[in-house]
Design an enzyme around this catalytic site. Structure first.
Site, PDB file in Angstrom:
ATOM      1  N   GLU A 197      -1.893  15.794  -1.127  1.00 37.27           N
ATOM      2  CA  GLU A 197      -0.839  16.343  -0.271  1.00 37.27           C
ATOM      3  C   GLU A 197      -0.483  17.772  -0.659  1.00 37.27           C
ATOM      4  O   GLU A 197       0.698  18.140  -0.739  1.00 37.27           O
ATOM      5  CB  GLU A 197       0.401  15.442  -0.301  1.00 37.27           C
ATOM      6  CG  GLU A 197       0.113  14.041   0.241  1.00 37.27           C
ATOM      7  CD  GLU A 197       1.337  13.138   0.332  1.00 37.27           C
ATOM      8  OE1 GLU A 197       2.278  13.323  -0.450  1.00 37.27           O
ATOM      9  OE2 GLU A 197       1.319  12.241   1.198  1.00 37.27           O
ATOM     10  N   ARG A 213      -8.602   6.789   6.040  1.00 36.71           N
ATOM     11  CA  ARG A 213      -7.836   7.106   4.831  1.00 36.71           C
ATOM     12  C   ARG A 213      -7.769   5.920   3.865  1.00 36.71           C
ATOM     13  O   ARG A 213      -7.696   6.112   2.647  1.00 36.71           O
ATOM     14  CB  ARG A 213      -6.423   7.531   5.246  1.00 36.71           C
ATOM     15  CG  ARG A 213      -5.445   7.603   4.102  1.00 36.71           C
ATOM     16  CD  ARG A 213      -4.165   8.230   4.564  1.00 36.71           C
ATOM     17  NE  ARG A 213      -3.090   8.033   3.610  1.00 36.71           N
ATOM     18  CZ  ARG A 213      -1.851   8.392   3.825  1.00 36.71           C
ATOM     19  NH1 ARG A 213      -1.521   8.986   4.958  1.00 36.71           N
ATOM     20  NH2 ARG A 213      -0.926   8.187   2.914  1.00 36.71           N
ATOM     21  N   ASP A 254       0.242   3.792   2.450  1.00 36.93           N
ATOM     22  CA  ASP A 254       1.422   4.441   1.883  1.00 36.93           C
ATOM     23  C   ASP A 254       2.702   3.656   2.152  1.00 36.93           C
ATOM     24  O   ASP A 254       3.489   4.058   3.004  1.00 36.93           O
ATOM     25  CB  ASP A 254       1.536   5.854   2.470  1.00 36.93           C
ATOM     26  CG  ASP A 254       2.600   6.686   1.773  1.00 36.93           C
ATOM     27  OD1 ASP A 254       3.121   6.221   0.745  1.00 36.93           O
ATOM     28  OD2 ASP A 254       2.907   7.783   2.262  1.00 36.93           O
ATOM     29  N   GLU A 262       2.103   0.649  -8.510  1.00 35.71           N
ATOM     30  CA  GLU A 262       3.272   1.431  -8.081  1.00 35.71           C
ATOM     31  C   GLU A 262       3.879   0.782  -6.842  1.00 35.71           C
ATOM     32  O   GLU A 262       3.222   0.612  -5.818  1.00 35.71           O
ATOM     33  CB  GLU A 262       2.853   2.875  -7.779  1.00 35.71           C
ATOM     34  CG  GLU A 262       4.010   3.736  -7.281  1.00 35.71           C
ATOM     35  CD  GLU A 262       3.624   5.185  -6.986  1.00 35.71           C
ATOM     36  OE1 GLU A 262       2.937   5.813  -7.811  1.00 35.71           O
ATOM     37  OE2 GLU A 262       4.002   5.698  -5.913  1.00 35.71           O
ATOM     38  N   GLU A 315      11.529   4.116   1.935  1.00 32.59           N
ATOM     39  CA  GLU A 315      11.062   5.221   2.773  1.00 32.59           C
ATOM     40  C   GLU A 315      10.655   4.785   4.187  1.00 32.59           C
ATOM     41  O   GLU A 315      11.187   5.280   5.174  1.00 32.59           O
ATOM     42  CB  GLU A 315       9.898   5.917   2.079  1.00 32.59           C
ATOM     43  CG  GLU A 315       9.309   7.040   2.893  1.00 32.59           C
ATOM     44  CD  GLU A 315       8.153   7.728   2.174  1.00 32.59           C
ATOM     45  OE1 GLU A 315       7.883   7.395   1.016  1.00 32.59           O
ATOM     46  OE2 GLU A 315       7.536   8.602   2.799  1.00 32.59           O
TER      47      GLU A 315
END
Ligand code: GCW
Length: 803
Positions: free
Chosen positions: A281, A331, A360, A382, A388
């Site tokens: 990113e 991706r 994500d 993680e 989010e």
């Protein structure tokens, strides 16, 4: 003097009882415990962590049992609570044991003693007897960390609970009380590390003159056994060090990292380590010099090794400029493609930090296949505690059931039972982003996610039901009615949220290039970010099969790959993540894909409505402040769920041309569009994306005062009036409502929603309950804009009054 003293004492105890959510699950409210309890505490050793343990024990027992333990330096004949450490064993385990009239709290480390005390207090709070206490626990992994995406200016990337606990204006906060209290919350769960700055790191974190700022934060966390961890920018040798390069294989760069890490450890000898986001990113990374991720990780890991620090290298690396037009691009394949070949090339103290899914933190994803692909590299898992893509703490979503599914998912490595938790021995890491809001997350119910994260990181075998029950009891007390409602909301909330934001593996259908909050079905398409769902007139879903698609499924071990590859076995929940199918494809549930999309959205919105109704039954049973805050949050969520429902179902109706078999989509009894009202001053405006507003349009006020008048055409009766309006964050517009000439309500649009636009993120509902309406009545909504906020309206809805 005396009366004044008494007064201040009672004020103090009142303040302690005021329920702001600040105390979270450590409220230590009085409980009925009739069992024996020693009167004294005897502490061996005097480390700051053990002192925290002693003080916490005294605080908890005083709060819950109204007794103040005597601190004794040696064993009294009558027995005591003994706090001591054995010093053997490297993990932070503990043992609790009732012996004669005494209780032994024995930790293998100082942290173990502290965790033992918290476990003892939790037992008392949960009403468990201590009489036959005999409990031995050791944590699942040594790395039980939280990451914070806090910027040094005090803002937080993807933080929804206020500004940073740690930073303000490029300095550590002057007052670090909140950091200390946060350390205590973390310690109560056994969390032993905390990264204090964004993985999109400001290089300044490594400047020598900045080190004292970090030291202050580390000092605040240390008494709670929480090691400070830093995120760094890989270009630092150049930007901070003044070298001409940051090539990880350049000896000068290696020396720079070594000297820098030595310097930090001189000031913070117990630093936990470093987190690195590189080549992701827009962050710089080893690719600048044609080097590998392993080269990048190792140069820092070698510097950390002599100090016992770890390097956590983020596996979140992908190309965000991928060509959407190429159906073979994917991706989801990135993690394995980037890291598979590097297995075995990482230093032993470098840990790969891998997000639970291959994309994500979406509302549902399969497990990242990278976990099953590494033989020599230590992976850590993680998870994202901050919500989010999960409603950003404005929606109640309890994430533990989702995390549990990840931890328990069997990757069938070499054909053998291999749950993710058996592989993630490198650690369990949660992106927390708690902030300065009094209740830490901006939503009382979101606290359950930090709680659940910590409990699972300690013991991934705990069940979501047990964790929810524990949290509810500690947070709201033991009223069975309250527990029932809280448990039900928590345990169904993920499915509910998924139902209205992204069922069947579509991923969260939100504004993925912007705020990741409101509805925007196509925002993921036709760009390079790769969160594609490829819905068109014919069908929907990403074909990730080996046979005809991107081949992602082939990254799993054969048994899992076969399971996802075949439509016969691929679970409904992930079908559109794995396959592209026609809207008429029949799911295992017997429904077609399109009908499932319609139904799930109506089910989801209805479920939130039921949360509101159930919560309202708890009035008087939950302290007033938290009762009201949660009610307001759930009511807001109910309105948003309806916005999502209508947007997504209309979008798919439009795309597929297939009607809802139940006739709901596109038909809204009792709804009156603002664009069809009699308007004074208001102008009709197109909303982007069109599905975010009913009928694709809203009305916005361009002068100082506007009005929209609706003429009621239904039966006489009692009704609730819902006004759907847009609360942009660049002003505080005023609204007033009138029934004929009678004033009935007024409000200000001053919520903090993440948009300046008239769209799905700002769409908000105001309910005026209990109006007696007669045919021909006029309902007038007046709006006065403020700043950039246009007092915009979408529609009013007149619904039969809820009993
Ligand atoms: O989910 C994405 C977020 C970014 C974040 C990134 C990451 C810190 O939208 O805000 O950057 O993940 O995990 O690095």
């Amino acid at each position: 003097m005396r009366p004044a003293l008494i007064l201040s004492a009672s004020l103090l105890s009142f303040a302690a009882r005021a329920e702001s959510g600040y105390d979270a699950w450590l409220r230590y409210q009085p409980v009925e415990y009739r069992g024996p309890l020693p009167a004294a505490v005897v502490v061996e050793g005097d480390s700051p962590i053990v002192a925290s343990a002693r003080d916490e024990l005294i605080r908890g027992v005083r709060g819950m049992l109204g007794r103040t333990l005597r601190v004794e330096s040696r064993a009294p004949a009558e027995g005591a609570i003994f706090l001591r450490r054995t010093g053997s064993g490297s993990s932070d385990g503990f043992e609790l044991k009732a012996q004669g009239g005494s209780i032994q709290v024995v930790g293998t480390t100082d942290r173990g003693v502290l965790y033992g005390v918290f476990a003892l207090l939790r037992r008392i709070a949960l009403g468990e007897s201590l009489a036959n206490l005999d409990d031995k626990q050791s944590p699942f992994t040594n790395v039980r960390w939280v990451n914070h995406w806090d910027n040094l200016d005090g803002s937080i990337e993807r933080g929804y609970g206020g500004r940073s606990l740690f930073w303000d204006n490029l300095h550590a906060r002057t007052d670090l009380t909140r950091v200390r209290d946060y350390g205590r919350l973390l310690a109560s769960l056994g969390i032993n590390g905390c990264s204090i700055n964004n993985v999109n790191a400001n290089p300044r974190i490594l400047a020598s003159d900045f080190l004292p700022e970090i030291v202050r934060i580390a000092d605040a966390l240390r008494p709670w056994g929480v090691r400070t961890v830093l995120s760094v920018d890989f270009g630092s040798p150049q930007t901070i060090g003044g070298l001409s390069t940051f090539d990880p294989l350049d000896p000068a760069v290696a020396d720079w990292w070594k000297a820098k890490v030595d310097e930090i450890y001189r000031a913070i000898p117990d630093l936990g380590g470093i987190v690195l986001k590189a080549d992701s990113e827009g962050r710089v990374g080893p690719s600048a010099y044609g080097r590998t991720h392993a080269d990048a990780a190792n140069v820092i890991a070698r510097a950390l090794k002599p100090h016992g620090g770890l390097l956590l290298y983020r596996g979140f690396v992908y190309d965000h400029h991928m060509d959407w037009n190429n159906p073979k691009n994917d991706r989801a394949r990135a993690a394995v493609e980037n890291f598979r070949e590097l297995d075995g090339k990482f230093e032993a103290d470098a840990v790969l930090q891998i997000k639970n899914g291959p994309i994500d933190f979406q509302v549902r994803e399969p497990v990242s296949p990278l976990f099953g692909d590494l033989e020599k590299t230590k992976p850590s898992l993680e998870l994202q505690i901050t919500q989010e893509y999960m409603g950003q703490a404005r929606h109640a979503v309890f994430l533990v059931p989702m995390w549990k599914e990840t931890l328990d998912f069997d990757l069938r490595v070499r054909g053998e039972t291999t749950p993710v938790k058996s592989l993630a021995k490198g650690g369990i890491i949660g992106v927390s982003n708690a902030g300065l809001d009094e209740n830490w997350f901006g939503n009382n119910l979101s606290q359950a996610n930090l709680y659940g994260f910590g409990r699972l990181a300690w013991n991934p075998d705990l069940s979501p039901e047990d964790i929810a029950e524990e949290w509810a009891l500690l947070t709201f007390g033991d009223n069975p009615k309250v527990l029932d409602v809280v448990d039900r909301i928590l345990l169904t909330s993920w499915r509910t949220y998924e139902n209205y934001t992204g069922p069947l593996g579509l991923q969260t259908l939100t504004d993925i290039t912007g705020n990741h909050y409101g509805v925007a079905v196509e925002a993921s398409e036709r760009n390079g970010w790769g969160q594609w769902h490829r819905a068109d007139e014919e069908g929907v879903g990403m074909d990730r099969t080996v046979a005809t698609g991107t081949g992602f499924i082939g990254q799993y071990w054969p048994e899992v790959a076969r399971f996802y590859e075949s439509l016969e076995t691929c679970p409904d929940d992930l079908i559109l993540f794995m396959h592209h199918v026609p809207y008429t494809h029949v799911l295992h549930s017997g429904k077609t894909v399109i009908q499932y999309i319609y139904n799930s959205h109506y089910d989801g919105a209805e479920a939130v409505e039921s949360y509101v109704n159930e919560w309202r039954l708890l009035k008087g049973l939950v302290d007033e402040r938290r009762y009201n805050e949660i009610l307001a949050q759930l009511e807001y969520q109910a309105g948003q769920a309806e916005v999502w429902r209508d947007s997504v179902t209309n979008w798919f109706f439009h795309a597929s041309g297939i009607a809802d078999a139940k006739g709901r989509v596109g038909r809204y009894p009792g709804r009156y569009e603002a664009e069809s009202a009699q308007l004074q001053g208001y102008k009709v405006t197109d909303v982007t994306p069109w599905e975010a507003a009913s009928g694709g349009k809203a009305v916005a006020c361009a002068s100082s005062n506007c009005s929209a008048t609706f003429s009621y055409a239904g039966q006489a009766g009692w009704f609730d009036l819902r006004v759907e309006y847009f609360d942009q964050n660049n002003g505080a517009a005023r609204y007033r409502a009138w029934l004929n000439d009678q004033f009935i309500d007024e409000w200000t649009a001053a919520d903090h929603l993440p948009t300046q636009k008239i769209d799905g993120s700002s769409s908000t509902r105001r309910t005026v309950r209990g109006l007696a309406l007669r045919p021909g009545d006029r309902i007038r909504i007046e709006g006065s804009p403020d700043g950039g906020e246009a007092a915009a309206l979408d529609y009013i809805e007149i619904v039969e009054q809820k009993k």
